[in-house]
Structure formats: structure tokens, C-alpha cells
Write a protein that holds these residues in place. Sequence first.
Motif, PDB file in Angstrom:
ATOM      1  N   LEU A 143      -0.430  -6.166 -11.296  1.00  0.00           N
ATOM      2  CA  LEU A 143       0.601  -5.534 -10.488  1.00  0.00           C
ATOM      3  C   LEU A 143       1.744  -4.929 -11.288  1.00  0.00           C
ATOM      4  O   LEU A 143       2.561  -4.187 -10.720  1.00  0.00           O
ATOM      5  N   ASP A 144       1.810  -5.199 -12.582  1.00  0.00           N
ATOM      6  CA  ASP A 144       2.825  -4.561 -13.420  1.00  0.00           C
ATOM      7  C   ASP A 144       2.230  -3.481 -14.310  1.00  0.00           C
ATOM      8  O   ASP A 144       2.898  -2.981 -15.218  1.00  0.00           O
ATOM      9  N   SER A 145       0.976  -3.114 -14.035  1.00  0.00           N
ATOM     10  CA  SER A 145       0.292  -2.133 -14.877  1.00  0.00           C
ATOM     11  C   SER A 145       0.092  -0.829 -14.124  1.00  0.00           C
ATOM     12  O   SER A 145       0.356  -0.720 -12.919  1.00  0.00           O
ATOM     13  N   ARG A 146      -0.388   0.187 -14.829  1.00  0.00           N
ATOM     14  CA  ARG A 146      -0.739   1.465 -14.234  1.00  0.00           C
ATOM     15  C   ARG A 146      -2.220   1.454 -13.871  1.00  0.00           C
ATOM     16  O   ARG A 146      -3.045   0.895 -14.602  1.00  0.00           O
ATOM     17  N   VAL A 147      -2.542   2.088 -12.777  1.00  0.00           N
ATOM     18  CA  VAL A 147      -3.920   2.091 -12.291  1.00  0.00           C
ATOM     19  C   VAL A 147      -4.724   3.162 -13.010  1.00  0.00           C
ATOM     20  O   VAL A 147      -4.341   4.337 -13.031  1.00  0.00           O
ATOM     21  N   LEU A 152      -7.944   3.469  -5.242  1.00  0.00           N
ATOM     22  CA  LEU A 152      -7.512   2.073  -5.257  1.00  0.00           C
ATOM     23  C   LEU A 152      -7.685   1.510  -3.855  1.00  0.00           C
ATOM     24  O   LEU A 152      -7.165   2.068  -2.882  1.00  0.00           O
ATOM     25  N   LEU A 153      -8.407   0.391  -3.745  1.00  0.00           N
ATOM     26  CA  LEU A 153      -8.718  -0.218  -2.464  1.00  0.00           C
ATOM     27  C   LEU A 153      -8.093  -1.604  -2.391  1.00  0.00           C
ATOM     28  O   LEU A 153      -8.172  -2.372  -3.346  1.00  0.00           O
ATOM     29  N   ALA A 154      -7.494  -1.917  -1.226  1.00  0.00           N
ATOM     30  CA  ALA A 154      -6.833  -3.211  -1.063  1.00  0.00           C
ATOM     31  C   ALA A 154      -7.090  -3.708   0.357  1.00  0.00           C
ATOM     32  O   ALA A 154      -6.477  -3.220   1.311  1.00  0.00           O
ATOM     33  N   GLY A 155      -7.992  -4.646   0.495  1.00  0.00           N
ATOM     34  CA  GLY A 155      -8.337  -5.172   1.807  1.00  0.00           C
ATOM     35  C   GLY A 155      -7.666  -6.502   2.080  1.00  0.00           C
ATOM     36  O   GLY A 155      -7.857  -7.465   1.338  1.00  0.00           O
ATOM     37  N   ASP A 156      -6.843  -6.536   3.122  1.00  0.00           N
ATOM     38  CA  ASP A 156      -6.253  -7.798   3.586  1.00  0.00           C
ATOM     39  C   ASP A 156      -5.385  -8.485   2.532  1.00  0.00           C
ATOM     40  O   ASP A 156      -5.383  -9.715   2.408  1.00  0.00           O
ATOM     41  N   VAL A 157      -4.626  -7.702   1.779  1.00  0.00           N
ATOM     42  CA  VAL A 157      -3.764  -8.292   0.747  1.00  0.00           C
ATOM     43  C   VAL A 157      -2.315  -8.446   1.198  1.00  0.00           C
ATOM     44  O   VAL A 157      -1.549  -9.192   0.575  1.00  0.00           O
ATOM     45  N   LEU A 158      -1.911  -7.764   2.269  1.00  0.00           N
ATOM     46  CA  LEU A 158      -0.509  -7.791   2.700  1.00  0.00           C
ATOM     47  C   LEU A 158      -0.337  -8.799   3.832  1.00  0.00           C
ATOM     48  O   LEU A 158       0.080  -8.472   4.938  1.00  0.00           O
ATOM     49  N   TYR A 159      -0.639 -10.067   3.515  1.00  0.00           N
ATOM     50  CA  TYR A 159      -0.718 -11.090   4.561  1.00  0.00           C
ATOM     51  C   TYR A 159       0.528 -11.952   4.675  1.00  0.00           C
ATOM     52  O   TYR A 159       0.578 -12.871   5.499  1.00  0.00           O
ATOM     53  N   VAL A 167       3.041  -6.608  -3.740  1.00  0.00           N
ATOM     54  CA  VAL A 167       1.896  -5.701  -3.836  1.00  0.00           C
ATOM     55  C   VAL A 167       2.216  -4.279  -3.399  1.00  0.00           C
ATOM     56  O   VAL A 167       1.759  -3.307  -4.010  1.00  0.00           O
ATOM     57  N   LEU A 168       3.018  -4.126  -2.342  1.00  0.00           N
ATOM     58  CA  LEU A 168       3.244  -2.796  -1.791  1.00  0.00           C
ATOM     59  C   LEU A 168       3.897  -1.841  -2.795  1.00  0.00           C
ATOM     60  O   LEU A 168       3.488  -0.673  -2.886  1.00  0.00           O
ATOM     61  N   PRO A 169       4.895  -2.263  -3.590  1.00  0.00           N
ATOM     62  CA  PRO A 169       5.432  -1.340  -4.600  1.00  0.00           C
ATOM     63  C   PRO A 169       4.359  -0.887  -5.601  1.00  0.00           C
ATOM     64  O   PRO A 169       4.366   0.284  -6.025  1.00  0.00           O
ATOM     65  N   PHE A 170       3.440  -1.776  -5.962  1.00  0.00           N
ATOM     66  CA  PHE A 170       2.346  -1.405  -6.863  1.00  0.00           C
ATOM     67  C   PHE A 170       1.469  -0.338  -6.225  1.00  0.00           C
ATOM     68  O   PHE A 170       1.106   0.663  -6.874  1.00  0.00           O
TER      69      PHE A 170
END
Length: 224
Positions: A143-147, A152-159, A167-170
Amino acid sequence: MRSPAALAELEREIAAPGAGLDRLRLTETPFVPEVRLHLAEDAIVWWARMEADAGHTLPPPYWASAWPGGQALARHLLDHPGLTAGRRVLDLAAGSGLVAIAAALAGAERVVANDIDPYAVAAVTVNARANRVAVDVTAGDLLDSRVQADLLLAGDVLYSPEMVARVLPFLRRAAADGVEVLIGDPGRGHVPAEGMEVVASYPVPTTEPFVESPVRRVQVLRPH
């Protein structure tokens, strides 16, 4: 990067004879039957047995369930293969690897699945093998790196509010850098509506414990 100990332990669990709530079984994913996963009959019961056997606490086995956000995202990728065909894909907090496997099946050039839990990394390995696709796995906090990816896929991470704050700023930084970002969100109430585009919405059967409704309405979101 894999954890040999976690992978060996998971392979022993898969190969062990017998059935019951504390076992793993290879099964079709409810909303994405194209993908088979090694899932727990009851993740809580399985977790309790594994901790009792180990004699110490273990991280929650999020990878042992097919979460609705991941199911919706995987369904969306398979129904719209142009999103992934020929592209470099990163699946963040991959869990079981469902989304990563769907991306590989949809024709991605390269898929990397990331998770901080070594057991999740092992689960992605065995599940990719079961589906006969190539998925690279990496452990650790990105989360502190560049993609380094096109999608970029993120399933069910903002729980939870804490995960949203982390996570959202990343995800938004990646989008600002030109990476296409897709989020699978089952409406837990933590994602701000502002700055989000709804790409699709799906009624997803849920296997989550302690959930009254058998179906969740899950949105695929794009930050902008």
C-alpha cells in the motif's frame, strides 16, 4: 514469494481424507461456476481446529470463503474479457485468488495476486493449480508502493473504516497514475459515494456466516 510451510500445510489439509465442517473441499464458486476453489465447509470451525492443532493463534482464514465482492468482480471480468485480455493485472488482498484466477481465465497477459497472509498466498497457489492457470503470487503490504500493472482489482477490501482509510488512498493514487481500478463492494457502508462510478451491480449469493439474507447486492466500482 511463497511460504513453503503454509503451502505444505494447506496441501496436507487438502489431501487429508474425510469430510465435515472442519474440512476444505474443492467446489464451484456459487456466482462464478467457471472457477473452482478449495473452501472451508465452515471457515470458523476450520479455523478453530487449525488453531487447536497449532497451539497458537492464526490469522483469520479470509481465503477459505468466497466473499461477495470478489465473486461480483470475478463475474464481471469473465463477462467482459476485454477488460483483462493482454493486460498486466494485480489482484490486491487476493484471499482465495478467485479474482486473479478469473482474470487469468479472461486472457490477462500476466496476473499477480497479493496478500499479507501466507496462508492466502498458499491458497492462491493451490487454487490456480486446480484451475490450470498461471498466477504469480506475492506476499506483503503493497500500500505504500506504486502499482506496476494496467488493471488493479480489489474485491471486498473496504470492509471497515480502518481499511478504507488505508486502502482507498492507494487505489486512488493508482487511478491517478493511469491504472484502471475496479473495486467489488457489497455495500458494507464504508465506501464514500463521492468520487466513485458504478460500473455494474450483481445479486450475489453469500456464504458469509451470520448473514440473514442469502443474496447481497454487490457493486463494481471505479474511482475517478
